[in-house]
Design an enzyme around this catalytic site. Structure first.
Site, PDB file in Angstrom:
ATOM      1  N   CYS A 114      63.233  34.472  40.373  1.00 42.74           N
ATOM      2  CA  CYS A 114      63.029  35.867  40.811  1.00 42.74           C
ATOM      3  C   CYS A 114      64.283  36.480  41.421  1.00 42.74           C
ATOM      4  CB  CYS A 114      61.873  35.945  41.796  1.00 42.74           C
ATOM      5  SG  CYS A 114      60.323  35.410  41.068  1.00 42.74           S
ATOM      6  N   HIS A 256      62.226  42.138  45.829  1.00 47.06           N
ATOM      7  CA  HIS A 256      61.483  41.456  44.766  1.00 47.06           C
ATOM      8  C   HIS A 256      59.981  41.634  44.996  1.00 47.06           C
ATOM      9  CE1 HIS A 256      59.853  38.706  42.029  1.00 47.06           C
ATOM     10  NE2 HIS A 256      59.468  37.845  42.956  1.00 47.06           N
ATOM     11  N   ASN A 286      54.046  40.465  39.678  1.00 46.41           N
ATOM     12  CA  ASN A 286      55.368  39.873  39.877  1.00 46.41           C
ATOM     13  C   ASN A 286      55.987  39.619  38.499  1.00 46.41           C
ATOM     14  OD1 ASN A 286      57.546  38.166  40.291  1.00 46.41           O
ATOM     15  ND2 ASN A 286      56.505  36.838  41.756  1.00 46.41           N
TER      16      ASN A 286
HETATM   17  N1  ACO Z   1      40.959  34.345  43.504  1.00 42.09           N
HETATM   18  C1  ACO Z   1      40.189  33.805  44.447  1.00 42.09           C
HETATM   19  N2  ACO Z   1      40.574  32.814  45.255  1.00 42.09           N
HETATM   20  C2  ACO Z   1      41.823  32.347  45.099  1.00 42.09           C
HETATM   21  C3  ACO Z   1      42.720  32.865  44.133  1.00 42.09           C
HETATM   22  C4  ACO Z   1      42.238  33.910  43.314  1.00 42.09           C
HETATM   23  N3  ACO Z   1      42.994  34.505  42.355  1.00 42.09           N
HETATM   24  N4  ACO Z   1      43.888  32.210  44.224  1.00 42.09           N
HETATM   25  C5  ACO Z   1      43.764  31.306  45.221  1.00 42.09           C
HETATM   26  N5  ACO Z   1      42.515  31.385  45.743  1.00 42.09           N
HETATM   27  C6  ACO Z   1      41.933  30.581  46.820  1.00 42.09           C
HETATM   28  C7  ACO Z   1      42.569  29.219  46.907  1.00 42.09           C
HETATM   29  O1  ACO Z   1      41.961  28.321  46.013  1.00 42.09           O
HETATM   30  C8  ACO Z   1      42.296  28.865  48.350  1.00 42.09           C
HETATM   31  O2  ACO Z   1      40.966  28.427  48.480  1.00 42.09           O
HETATM   32  P1  ACO Z   1      40.600  27.235  49.515  1.00 42.09           P
HETATM   33  O3  ACO Z   1      40.986  27.777  50.872  1.00 42.09           O
HETATM   34  O4  ACO Z   1      39.141  27.089  49.293  1.00 42.09           O
HETATM   35  O5  ACO Z   1      41.439  26.082  49.091  1.00 42.09           O
HETATM   36  C9  ACO Z   1      42.412  30.209  49.069  1.00 42.09           C
HETATM   37  O6  ACO Z   1      42.238  31.210  48.056  1.00 42.09           O
HETATM   38  C10 ACO Z   1      43.746  30.415  49.752  1.00 42.09           C
HETATM   39  O7  ACO Z   1      44.804  30.002  48.854  1.00 42.09           O
HETATM   40  P2  ACO Z   1      46.313  30.254  49.160  1.00 42.09           P
HETATM   41  O8  ACO Z   1      47.154  29.757  48.010  1.00 42.09           O
HETATM   42  O9  ACO Z   1      46.620  29.738  50.525  1.00 42.09           O
HETATM   43  O10 ACO Z   1      46.292  31.859  49.152  1.00 42.09           O
HETATM   44  P3  ACO Z   1      47.337  32.866  49.734  1.00 42.09           P
HETATM   45  O11 ACO Z   1      46.694  33.819  50.636  1.00 42.09           O
HETATM   46  O12 ACO Z   1      48.585  32.146  50.209  1.00 42.09           O
HETATM   47  O13 ACO Z   1      47.738  33.709  48.423  1.00 42.09           O
HETATM   48  C11 ACO Z   1      49.603  33.836  46.895  1.00 42.09           C
HETATM   49  C12 ACO Z   1      48.339  33.078  47.286  1.00 42.09           C
HETATM   50  C13 ACO Z   1      49.165  35.249  46.497  1.00 42.09           C
HETATM   51  C14 ACO Z   1      50.254  33.165  45.716  1.00 42.09           C
HETATM   52  C15 ACO Z   1      50.568  33.915  48.104  1.00 42.09           C
HETATM   53  O14 ACO Z   1      50.682  32.638  48.690  1.00 42.09           O
HETATM   54  C16 ACO Z   1      51.947  34.406  47.745  1.00 42.09           C
HETATM   55  O15 ACO Z   1      52.133  35.562  47.397  1.00 42.09           O
HETATM   56  N6  ACO Z   1      52.944  33.517  47.899  1.00 42.09           N
HETATM   57  C17 ACO Z   1      54.371  33.903  47.691  1.00 42.09           C
HETATM   58  C18 ACO Z   1      54.752  33.942  46.238  1.00 42.09           C
HETATM   59  C19 ACO Z   1      56.246  34.185  46.134  1.00 42.09           C
HETATM   60  O16 ACO Z   1      56.870  34.904  46.911  1.00 42.09           O
HETATM   61  N7  ACO Z   1      56.873  33.541  45.151  1.00 42.09           N
HETATM   62  C20 ACO Z   1      58.331  33.618  45.100  1.00 42.09           C
HETATM   63  C21 ACO Z   1      58.801  34.300  43.922  1.00 42.09           C
HETATM   64  S1  ACO Z   1      57.993  33.716  42.496  1.00 42.09           S
HETATM   65  C22 ACO Z   1      59.177  32.909  41.554  1.00 42.09           C
HETATM   66  O17 ACO Z   1      60.292  32.678  41.947  1.00 42.09           O
HETATM   67  C23 ACO Z   1      58.754  32.560  40.176  1.00 42.09           C
END
Ligand code: ACO
Length: 341
Positions: A114, A256, A286
Site C-alpha cells: 500500500c 492511504h 482499500n
Molecule cells: N463481518 C463480520 N464480522 C467480521 C468481519 C466481517 N466482514 N471481519 C471480521 N469479523 C469479526 C472477526 O471474526 C472477529 O470476531 P471474533 O471477535 O468473534 O473473533 C471480530 O469481527 C473482530 O475482528 P478484528 O479483525 O479484530 O476486527 P477489526 O475491528 O480489527 O477490523 C479490519 C478488521 C477492518 C481489517 C481492521 O483491523 C483494519 O482496518 N486493519 C488495518 C488494515 C490496514 O491498515 N492494512 C494496511 C494496509 S493493507 C496492505 O498493505 C495490503
C-alpha cells in the site's frame, strides 16, 4: 538550477463490476452494518475474469497522459507500483509502457504494497531530477480480488481493485505541483503481518508442498491497525518538520485509504479537522497501491482539492513500509472521471 519533479497530470481507472456490502452479505457471514461501522466502506469494484492489473494500469495511465497533455513519446519512464503484477516474472511495467505507445521507455515495477505509490513517486522523482529521464508516468495499480481467499470475510470486505496515475515533468522547486521531499521507511520485523506466503522462492508455486491457503493474501488486521496509525502519523510529521510546514501544517492530507477509523486517528494525531482528511474508501475500499492517486483524482474532480492548497500524501502497507511526500496543489486539467474497464 535546482530541479524538482512536478505533478502535471492525473487520472484513474476502476473496474465496471461493483460489489456492495449487501452483495457480500449474501455470500458471507457479514453485514452492511459491520462493514460500514468497522471500516467506513460501502462499495468496492472488482475486475472481471480475463482482466488483469495491466488493463487497469493502461487505462489510468492514458487518463493521466491526457490530463497532462503529454504525448506518449515525451515520457521515457514508467514506474508501476503493484503487488499483483500480471505475472510473477517479468515485471508488468514494460507491457504497460508498450501498450501506451512508449516501447523504448525505461519501465519497472515497485513492490511496497500500500506504500507502493509513494515509493514509486520517490524513485521516479529521483531519476527525473538527476536528468536520467525527461518525463515519467507513475502508476499505482492492484487487483487484490485475484489473491483474496473467497471465504475470508475480513479481507473480502476491505479490498477493491483499481489504478491511479500521475505524470511528472521537471520544473522549479518553488512551483505548484513540485514534490517537496520524501520520508520513507520500513520494518521487516512485521513482514508476517501482511503476506502471501506461497508462490515465491521460499514456498514455490509449482512442485512445492505449500498448503492451498498459503497462496491467499493474509492480514493480521488488528495488529496492523495500530501500526498504520503510528507509522503514517510519524512519517507525515517527520516530513512536515523537514520541509518547514510545522508552523501552519498541511491544508489537506490524502492518506492511504485502509479504514475510516485509521484516517480519523491519523488526522487527530496531526491536529487536523475531519474536513482536512480526504475520504474515498467509502466507494472503492482499500485499492492498495492505487489508493492515493485514486483519492487524489476523486478529490480533484469533486473540487475538494484546489490549486494552492498544501497537500500531504502518506501511505502505509505490507513490508511493513511507510512513506510521505508533500506538494502545493497545482492547477491541473480536470482529471476525467475514472475510466471503467
Ligand atoms: N463481518 C463480520 N464480522 C467480521 C468481519 C466481517 N466482514 N471481519 C471480521 N469479523 C469479526 C472477526 O471474526 C472477529 O470476531 P471474533 O471477535 O468473534 O473473533 C471480530 O469481527 C473482530 O475482528 P478484528 O479483525 O479484530 O476486527 P477489526 O475491528 O480489527 O477490523 C479490519 C478488521 C477492518 C481489517 C481492521 O483491523 C483494519 O482496518 N486493519 C488495518 C488494515 C490496514 O491498515 N492494512 C494496511 C494496509 S493493507 C496492505 O498493505 C495490503
Amino acid at each position: 538550477m535546482n530541479r524538482a519533479a512536478v505533478i502535471c497530470g492525473l487520472g484513474g481507472a476502476l473496474p465496471e463490476t461493483l460489489v456492495s456490502n449487501a452483495d457480500l452479505a449474501r455470500e458471507l457471514d457479514t453485514s452492511d452494518e459491520w462493514i460500514r461501522s468497522r471500516t467506513g466502506i460501502e462499495n468496492r469494484r472488482v475486475i472481471a475474469p480475463g482482466q488483469a492489473t495491466s488493463d487497469l494500469a493502461v487505462a489510468a495511465g492514458s487518463r493521466a497522459l491526457a490530463s497532462a497533455g503529454a504525448a506518449a513519446d515525451d515520457v521515457d519512464l514508467v514506474v508501476l507500483a503493484t503487488s499483483t503484477p500480471d505475472h510473477p516474472c517479468p515485471a508488468t511495467a514494460p507491457a504497460v509502457a508498450q501498450r501506451l505507445g512508449m516501447p523504448g521507455a525505461a519501465a519497472f515495477d515497485v513492490a511496497a504494497v500500500c506504500t507502493g505509490f509513494v515509493y514509486a513517486l520517490a524513485a521516479a522523482a529521483a531519476m527525473l531530477t538527476a536528468g536520467t529521464v525527461r518525463q515519467a508516468l507513475v502508476i499505482g495499480a492492484d487487483t487484490f480480488s485475484t489473491i483474496l481467499d473467497p471465504a475470508d470475510r475480513t479481507t473480502r470486505a476491505v479490498f477493491g481493485d483499481g489504478a491511479g496515475a500521475v505524470v511528472l515533468r521537471p520544473g522549479d522547486p518553488a512551483e505548484p505541483g513540485a514534490l517537496l521531499g520524501f520520508d520513507l521507511g520500513s520494518d521487516g520485523a512485521g513482514s508476517d503481518l501482511i503476506t502471501v506466503r506461497a508462490g515465491g522462492s521460499r514456498q514455490r508455486s509449482a512442485g512445492g508442498d505449500a498448503p492451498a491457503e498459503d497462496h491467499w493474501f493474509a492480514m493480521q488486521g488488528r495488529a496492523v491497525f495500530a501500526e498504520a496509525v503510528l507509522s503514517m502519523s510519524k512519517s507525515a510529521q517527520h516530513l512536515i518538520d523537514r520541509i518547514g510546514w510545522a508552523g501552519r501544517g498541511p491544508d489537506r492530507v490524502v492518506a492511504h485509504q485502509a479504514n475510516l477509523r485509521i484516517l480519523r486517528a491519523v488526522g487527530e494525531q496531526l491536529g487536523l479537522s475531519e474536513e482536512q482528511i480526504t475520504v474515498h474508501l467509502d466507494q472503492v475500499g482499500n485499492t492498495v497501491a492505487a489508493s492515493i492517486p485514486l483519492a487524489l483524482a476523486d478529490a480533484q474532480n469533486k473540487g475538494t482539492l484546489t490549486p494552492g492548497q498544501r497537500v500531504l500524501l502518506t501511505g502505509f502497507g505490507g513490508g511493513l513500509t511507510w512513506g510521505s511526500t508533500a506538494l502545493i496543489w497545482p492547477s491541473l486539467h480536470l482529471a476525467p472521471a475514472p475510466a471503467h474497464i
